[in-house]
Design a protein around this motif. Structure first.
Motif, PDB file in Angstrom:
ATOM      1  N   LEU A  86      -9.100  -7.213  -0.348  1.00  0.00           N
ATOM      2  CA  LEU A  86      -7.795  -7.437  -0.987  1.00  0.00           C
ATOM      3  C   LEU A  86      -7.563  -8.925  -1.234  1.00  0.00           C
ATOM      4  N   THR A 118      -9.645 -10.144  -4.376  1.00  0.00           N
ATOM      5  CA  THR A 118      -9.509  -9.358  -5.600  1.00  0.00           C
ATOM      6  C   THR A 118      -9.366 -10.238  -6.829  1.00  0.00           C
ATOM      7  N   SER A 158     -13.755  -9.171  -9.379  1.00  0.00           N
ATOM      8  CA  SER A 158     -13.597  -7.749  -9.100  1.00  0.00           C
ATOM      9  C   SER A 158     -14.880  -7.112  -8.589  1.00  0.00           C
ATOM     10  N   ASN A 217     -14.704  -5.213  -5.191  1.00  0.00           N
ATOM     11  CA  ASN A 217     -15.002  -3.778  -5.165  1.00  0.00           C
ATOM     12  C   ASN A 217     -16.126  -3.475  -4.191  1.00  0.00           C
ATOM     13  N   GLY A 230      -5.495   1.481   0.128  1.00  0.00           N
ATOM     14  CA  GLY A 230      -5.553   2.138  -1.179  1.00  0.00           C
ATOM     15  C   GLY A 230      -4.277   1.931  -1.964  1.00  0.00           C
ATOM     16  N   TRP A 231      -3.140   2.056  -1.289  1.00  0.00           N
ATOM     17  CA  TRP A 231      -1.859   1.852  -1.978  1.00  0.00           C
ATOM     18  C   TRP A 231      -1.751   0.410  -2.448  1.00  0.00           C
ATOM     19  N   TRP A 232      -2.089  -0.521  -1.572  1.00  0.00           N
ATOM     20  CA  TRP A 232      -1.970  -1.940  -1.914  1.00  0.00           C
ATOM     21  C   TRP A 232      -2.880  -2.301  -3.083  1.00  0.00           C
ATOM     22  N   ARG A 233      -4.097  -1.745  -3.063  1.00  0.00           N
ATOM     23  CA  ARG A 233      -5.092  -2.115  -4.080  1.00  0.00           C
ATOM     24  C   ARG A 233      -4.841  -1.431  -5.420  1.00  0.00           C
ATOM     25  N   PHE A 234      -4.424  -0.161  -5.413  1.00  0.00           N
ATOM     26  CA  PHE A 234      -4.379   0.605  -6.651  1.00  0.00           C
ATOM     27  C   PHE A 234      -2.980   0.956  -7.151  1.00  0.00           C
ATOM     28  N   SER A 235      -1.992   0.979  -6.295  1.00  0.00           N
ATOM     29  CA  SER A 235      -0.648   1.386  -6.739  1.00  0.00           C
ATOM     30  C   SER A 235       0.239   0.222  -7.115  1.00  0.00           C
ATOM     31  N   ARG A 236       0.053  -0.868  -6.459  1.00  0.00           N
ATOM     32  CA  ARG A 236       0.882  -2.042  -6.763  1.00  0.00           C
ATOM     33  C   ARG A 236       0.374  -2.692  -8.026  1.00  0.00           C
ATOM     34  N   ARG A 237       1.210  -2.817  -8.985  1.00  0.00           N
ATOM     35  CA  ARG A 237       0.855  -3.465 -10.251  1.00  0.00           C
ATOM     36  C   ARG A 237       1.696  -4.728 -10.368  1.00  0.00           C
TER      37      ARG A 237
END
Length: 169
Positions: free
Chosen positions: A72, A75, A79, A83, A124-131
């Motif tokens: 994180l 990032t 990427s 990743n 997962g939430w931090w990486r993929f849901s937060r925009r």
């Protein structure tokens, strides 16, 4: 030709990220086994093996968490590496869960699984849901868009108008 090169480059990045994840997991697994070796088969009782598995599971869980948090943190720098680190953390988390499942102690094993679940969902939430929300454009002297963006947009509109006229004729 450029599209093929871009696709090839993207595939290479995916393969590299996956391989990096595997290498990170192997490094952590070998490191844990180096500094906390398995009990010997001749003197190792079931209790010794269960304690070893539970302790190894906890150590792997901590290492997986550190690697996932590192992914994180990096990032924005790249990427592909981020990743790969994220995959390494996930693969290590799977390793930790497997070791935890094989430990015979019920409550400690459940706690390890609960922590693994919470960490995985949080990362997962931090990486993929937060925009990150892009800031609203600032007003410029000529209109709503800043700097040369308005000129570029006008050029694109002129080209689209010309293309529309050519297609109608």
């Amino acid at each position: 030709m450029t599209a093929q090169r871009d696709l090839g480059q993207s595939m290479l990045q995916v393969i590299f990220s996956f391989f990096l994840g595997l290498v990170v997991t192997a490094f952590i697994g070998i490191g844990v086994n180096t500094f906390y070796p398995e009990p010997s088969y001749s003197s190792g009782s079931d209790r010794d093996w269960n304690t070893y598995r539970l302790t190894t599971s906890i150590v792997l869980l901590i290492c997986a968490t550190v690697v996932m948090l590192l992914s994180l943190a990096i990032t924005r720098t790249g990427s592909v590496l981020a990743n790969g680190a994220l995959l390494g953390g996930l693969f290590t988390m799977i390793y930790a869960v497997g070791m935890g499942i094989s430990a015979g102690q019920q409550w400690p094993r459940f706690l390890v699984m609960a922590v693994a679940l919470v960490i995985t969902v949080a990362v997962g939430w931090w990486r993929f849901s937060r925009r990150s929300v892009a800031p609203a454009p600032t007003a410029s002297a000529g209109g709503v868009l800043p700097g040369e963006a308005e000129d570029r947009l006008a050029a694109v509109e002129a080209k689209l108008d010309a293309l529309g006229r050519a297609l109608r004729d």
